[in-house]
Motif scaffolding. Structure first.
Motif, PDB file in Angstrom:
ATOM      1  N   SER A 362       0.555  -1.382   0.052  1.00 12.27           N
ATOM      2  CA  SER A 362      -0.142  -0.540  -0.290  1.00 12.27           C
ATOM      3  C   SER A 362       0.616   0.999  -0.293  1.00 12.27           C
ATOM      4  O   SER A 362       2.309   1.372   0.619  1.00 12.27           O
ATOM      5  CB  SER A 362      -1.020  -0.353   1.845  1.00 12.27           C
ATOM      6  OG  SER A 362      -0.182   0.101   2.430  1.00 12.27           O
ATOM      7  N   LEU A 363       0.494   2.260  -0.351  1.00 11.77           N
ATOM      8  CA  LEU A 363       1.002   3.908  -0.437  1.00 11.77           C
ATOM      9  C   LEU A 363       0.456   4.536   0.766  1.00 11.77           C
ATOM     10  O   LEU A 363      -0.003   4.158   1.415  1.00 11.77           O
ATOM     11  CB  LEU A 363      -0.142   4.227  -1.514  1.00 11.77           C
ATOM     12  CG  LEU A 363       0.098   4.083  -2.469  1.00 11.77           C
ATOM     13  CD1 LEU A 363      -0.307   4.438  -3.752  1.00 11.77           C
ATOM     14  CD2 LEU A 363       1.673   4.294  -3.665  1.00 11.77           C
ATOM     15  N   SER A 364       1.863   4.588   1.690  1.00 12.95           N
ATOM     16  CA  SER A 364       2.348   5.321   2.475  1.00 12.95           C
ATOM     17  C   SER A 364       1.015   6.679   2.978  1.00 12.95           C
ATOM     18  O   SER A 364       0.897   7.392   1.776  1.00 12.95           O
ATOM     19  CB  SER A 364       3.028   6.163   2.947  1.00 12.95           C
ATOM     20  OG  SER A 364       4.410   7.184   2.759  1.00 12.95           O
ATOM     21  N   VAL A 365       0.315   6.979   3.549  1.00 11.44           N
ATOM     22  CA  VAL A 365      -0.539   8.435   3.821  1.00 11.44           C
ATOM     23  C   VAL A 365       0.350   9.522   3.719  1.00 11.44           C
ATOM     24  O   VAL A 365       0.381  10.377   2.793  1.00 11.44           O
ATOM     25  CB  VAL A 365      -0.849   8.690   5.244  1.00 11.44           C
ATOM     26  CG1 VAL A 365      -1.498   9.992   6.042  1.00 11.44           C
ATOM     27  CG2 VAL A 365      -1.494   7.432   5.605  1.00 11.44           C
ATOM     28  N   GLU A 366       1.972   9.935   4.288  1.00  8.57           N
ATOM     29  CA  GLU A 366       2.516   9.966   3.545  1.00  8.57           C
ATOM     30  C   GLU A 366       2.775  10.971   2.678  1.00  8.57           C
ATOM     31  O   GLU A 366       2.333  12.164   1.711  1.00  8.57           O
ATOM     32  CB  GLU A 366       4.311  10.164   4.510  1.00  8.57           C
ATOM     33  CG  GLU A 366       4.406  10.125   5.829  1.00  8.57           C
ATOM     34  CD  GLU A 366       3.441   9.167   6.698  1.00  8.57           C
ATOM     35  OE1 GLU A 366       2.753   9.716   7.841  1.00  8.57           O
ATOM     36  OE2 GLU A 366       3.721   8.049   6.288  1.00  8.57           O
ATOM     37  N   LYS A 367       3.183   9.949   1.713  1.00  4.51           N
ATOM     38  CA  LYS A 367       3.782  10.032  -0.361  1.00  4.51           C
ATOM     39  C   LYS A 367       1.796  10.506  -0.736  1.00  4.51           C
ATOM     40  O   LYS A 367       1.669  11.673  -1.355  1.00  4.51           O
ATOM     41  CB  LYS A 367       4.175   8.316  -0.989  1.00  4.51           C
ATOM     42  CG  LYS A 367       5.132   8.907  -0.073  1.00  4.51           C
ATOM     43  CD  LYS A 367       5.955   8.590  -1.422  1.00  4.51           C
ATOM     44  CE  LYS A 367       7.443   8.250  -0.535  1.00  4.51           C
ATOM     45  NZ  LYS A 367       8.174   9.363  -1.173  1.00  4.51           N
ATOM     46  N   ILE A 368       0.761   9.900  -0.303  1.00  2.00           N
ATOM     47  CA  ILE A 368      -0.290  10.325  -0.774  1.00  2.00           C
ATOM     48  C   ILE A 368      -0.632  11.592  -0.620  1.00  2.00           C
ATOM     49  O   ILE A 368      -0.874  12.436  -0.967  1.00  2.00           O
ATOM     50  CB  ILE A 368      -1.708   9.494  -0.323  1.00  2.00           C
ATOM     51  CG1 ILE A 368      -1.302   7.706  -0.871  1.00  2.00           C
ATOM     52  CG2 ILE A 368      -2.857  10.096  -0.624  1.00  2.00           C
ATOM     53  CD1 ILE A 368      -2.326   6.548  -0.462  1.00  2.00           C
ATOM     54  N   SER A 369      -0.053  11.878   0.507  1.00  2.00           N
ATOM     55  CA  SER A 369      -0.692  13.323   1.214  1.00  2.00           C
ATOM     56  C   SER A 369       0.609  14.349   0.664  1.00  2.00           C
ATOM     57  O   SER A 369       0.275  15.605  -0.125  1.00  2.00           O
ATOM     58  CB  SER A 369      -0.376  13.739   2.455  1.00  2.00           C
ATOM     59  OG  SER A 369      -1.011  13.384   3.523  1.00  2.00           O
ATOM     60  N   GLU A 370       1.791  14.192   0.065  1.00  2.00           N
ATOM     61  CA  GLU A 370       2.329  14.189  -0.771  1.00  2.00           C
ATOM     62  C   GLU A 370       1.325  15.179  -2.263  1.00  2.00           C
ATOM     63  O   GLU A 370       1.980  15.962  -2.772  1.00  2.00           O
ATOM     64  CB  GLU A 370       3.774  14.153  -1.002  1.00  2.00           C
ATOM     65  CG  GLU A 370       4.460  14.514   0.320  1.00  2.00           C
ATOM     66  CD  GLU A 370       5.649  13.428   0.112  1.00  2.00           C
ATOM     67  OE1 GLU A 370       6.508  13.078  -1.411  1.00  2.00           O
ATOM     68  OE2 GLU A 370       6.797  13.251   1.319  1.00  2.00           O
ATOM     69  N   ALA A 371       1.411  13.865  -2.545  1.00  3.82           N
ATOM     70  CA  ALA A 371       1.138  14.220  -3.952  1.00  3.82           C
ATOM     71  C   ALA A 371      -0.881  15.032  -3.842  1.00  3.82           C
ATOM     72  O   ALA A 371      -1.145  15.590  -5.493  1.00  3.82           O
ATOM     73  CB  ALA A 371       0.177  12.276  -4.535  1.00  3.82           C
ATOM     74  N   PHE A 372      -1.402  15.003  -2.671  1.00  2.09           N
ATOM     75  CA  PHE A 372      -2.871  15.539  -2.618  1.00  2.09           C
ATOM     76  C   PHE A 372      -2.480  17.420  -2.863  1.00  2.09           C
ATOM     77  O   PHE A 372      -2.787  17.798  -3.301  1.00  2.09           O
ATOM     78  CB  PHE A 372      -3.576  14.808  -1.683  1.00  2.09           C
ATOM     79  CG  PHE A 372      -4.262  13.990  -1.809  1.00  2.09           C
ATOM     80  CD1 PHE A 372      -3.982  13.448  -3.022  1.00  2.09           C
ATOM     81  CD2 PHE A 372      -5.192  13.265  -0.964  1.00  2.09           C
ATOM     82  CE1 PHE A 372      -4.408  11.995  -3.289  1.00  2.09           C
ATOM     83  CE2 PHE A 372      -5.614  12.139  -0.915  1.00  2.09           C
ATOM     84  CZ  PHE A 372      -5.155  11.949  -2.055  1.00  2.09           C
ATOM     85  N   LYS A 373      -1.047  17.305  -2.269  1.00  2.00           N
ATOM     86  CA  LYS A 373      -0.082  18.913  -2.071  1.00  2.00           C
ATOM     87  C   LYS A 373      -0.084  19.452  -3.876  1.00  2.00           C
ATOM     88  O   LYS A 373      -0.472  20.280  -3.555  1.00  2.00           O
ATOM     89  CB  LYS A 373       0.683  18.631  -0.902  1.00  2.00           C
ATOM     90  CG  LYS A 373       0.551  19.900  -0.576  1.00  2.00           C
ATOM     91  CD  LYS A 373       1.430  20.187   0.385  1.00  2.00           C
ATOM     92  CE  LYS A 373       3.077  21.667   0.096  1.00  2.00           C
ATOM     93  NZ  LYS A 373       2.806  22.468  -0.770  1.00  2.00           N
ATOM     94  N   ASP A 374       0.700  19.004  -3.842  1.00  2.00           N
ATOM     95  CA  ASP A 374       0.889  18.761  -4.824  1.00  2.00           C
ATOM     96  C   ASP A 374      -0.006  19.331  -6.193  1.00  2.00           C
ATOM     97  O   ASP A 374      -0.162  20.294  -7.059  1.00  2.00           O
ATOM     98  CB  ASP A 374       1.633  17.780  -6.248  1.00  2.00           C
ATOM     99  CG  ASP A 374       2.608  18.095  -7.402  1.00  2.00           C
ATOM    100  OD1 ASP A 374       2.475  19.914  -7.554  1.00  2.00           O
ATOM    101  OD2 ASP A 374       2.804  17.152  -7.511  1.00  2.00           O
TER     102      ASP A 374
END
Length: 467
Positions: A362-374
């Motif tokens: 699974s993808l980490s919350v941190e990586k997903i949050s980075e993508a969403f912020k981008d």
């Protein structure tokens, strides 16, 4: 919701074959006014191989015509220049026709209709949504594309409130400028409505003399007319909260009164002399359109405006009206929702090319949050610009305050060249899907340079080396 995807460089028909996306829809049918899309998003549709279908189900619109209640011309915004300079017309559609085109490209097993999300939970491994009929679904992310009264946004803000991270500005609610009636007629007789004979779509906006009402209509395929009847709120009502306005201004009695007050107002159903004979000039009214509309296809709505600061939290992200609501009479809401989807997909594409996944895949919350912020950082400035632009254009084509009438007089008295410049000022922003073949930019026109895909550049470099 989305679980995983592989590297894809294919049109829309095959995109879903490489993902586990689940679309939860609260409605089984769509009603309301017509919908418009233009060069700000059509390159992405072109990438997906949909332009032939777009031209089949839509009518190209070459102008927006403003008139007074005597049906005298006030001013015209030329849209023909869009086709000449940026390669695409603005297209007008019957809203369900465009939705059905998009739905036809999504595998039926990936869509669930008439569902209501009641809550969701997210953790380090994923997000689970709970449906009112006791169903549950789990995935990597939750995308709230459920409109200006978004349930996903409400639930997201409730979770954020537990840690006091909700923006104060976002808690203020939406601004409301108008209340109105929107609808689309049944097929009409072109001999009685000669504007339907035009091969192009006809967009007309009429400003009433009572300084309260404006109404507009567009012709769409199938010999149908979509219309909006607006009543501008007074200063006192415009300051009321949404709940109060909905309980007082969206009642059956208020709807009947608005229809009665505007029933006899005229429409310019003959805009070109070559389309009609003398007997065709019998005056038509809004009442004619209403009488030719199924009652359940007439919606009574508020015209809201809002730009949220907060677009995501954890594994949850918002797109479209759920995070930016624009004046619907300007036709930019759908365009901006599609733009959100394109940029979000681009950010997820780069995210899914990252090798730093958790051990369980699974993808980490941190990586997903980075993508969403981008995604939010890329889209927010443009959404802010479009909201201001829609607000200004809404004042020009439907505002009834003295200041708005003065603004309309100033804008419509500008030379045609300057009015064209206003129209073209926002055509340079046209995001495309990074991992699909790019539609070439038009010559001699400045296009906004979107953020390139690091993953796509790496894969292209590898392909070139292998070749």
């Amino acid at each position: 919701m989305h679980q995983s995807t592989n590297s894809v460089s294919r049109p829309v028909d095959e995109l879903f074959a490489h993902s586990d996306t689940i679309c939860i829809h609260s409605q089984t049918h769509i009603t309301g006014f017509a919908i418009a899309i233009n060069a700000n998003i059509l390159p992405a549709f072109d990438q997906l191989g949909l332009m032939e279908e777009i031209a089949r189900i839509g009518l190209s619109c070459t102008s927006i015509n403003l008139l007074n209640q005597k049906l005298e011309d006030i001013g015209t915004f030329d849209l023909e220049c869009q086709k000449i300079k940026v390669g695409y017309y603005t297209y007008l559609f019957h809203r369900p026709d465009l939705y059905n085109l998009l739905l036809s490209r999504v595998p039926a097993e990936n869509i669930s209709f008439n569902k209501k999300i009641i809550r969701y939970e997210q953790d380090k491994d994923g997000v689970t949504i709970y449906i009112s009929d006791n169903e549950t679904h789990r995935g990597d992310i939750l995308v709230g594309a459920d409109g200006c009264y978004s349930t996903v946004r409400k639930l997201m803000f409730e979770q954020m409130a537990q840690t006091n991270t909700v923006s104060v500005k976002d808690s203020l609610g939406m601004k409301v400028t108008h209340v109105g009636i929107v609808g689309t007629t049944k097929p009409l007789d072109p001999e009685k409505y000669p504007a339907l004979k035009d091969k192009h779509g006809f967009f007309s906006c009429i400003i009433g003399e009572d300084k309260l009402h404006t109404w507009m209509f567009v012709t769409i395929p199938g010999n149908r007319i979509g219309y909006i009847i607006q009543e501008q709120l007074n200063a006192k009502d415009s300051k009321k909260d949404i709940a109060t306005l909905r309980s007082t201004r969206l009642t059956p009695e208020a709807k009947d009164k608005l229809i009665k007050d505007t029933y006899q107002l005229p429409i310019n159903h003959v805009h070109r002399k070559d389309l009609a004979t003398v007997q065709d000039y019998h005056q038509r009214t809004l009442g004619d359109l209403i009488e030719n509309t199924d009652p359940d296809k007439i919606s009574h709505i508020l015209f809201e405006e809002q730009l949220l600061e907060t677009w995501h939290h954890g594994r949850t992200v918002l797109i479209g009206d759920a995070c930016h609501r624009m004046n619907p009479s300007t036709g930019q809401g759908a365009v901006n929702a599609f733009q959100d989807a394109v940029i979000l997909v681009n950010c997820l594409y780069d995210l899914l090319g990252d090798d730093d996944d958790d051990d369980n895949g699974s993808l980490s919350v941190e990586k997903i949050s980075e993508a969403f912020k981008d995604y939010r950082d890329q889209r927010f400035p443009h959404a802010k610009f479009e909201l201001k632009n829609a607000n200004m254009l809404g004042k020009v084509i439907s505002g009834q305050k003295l200041s708005e009438r003065i603004l309309r007089m100033i804008v419509t008295k500008l030379p045609s060249r300057l009015r064209q410049k206003i129209v073209m000022s926002k055509m340079g922003y046209r995001p495309q899907v990074n991992f699909l073949p790019r539609i070439p930019d038009p010559p001699n026109f400045t296009i906004f340079k979107q953020k390139p895909s690091k993953r796509h550049m790496q894969e292209t470099k590898v392909d070139d080396q292998d070749g």
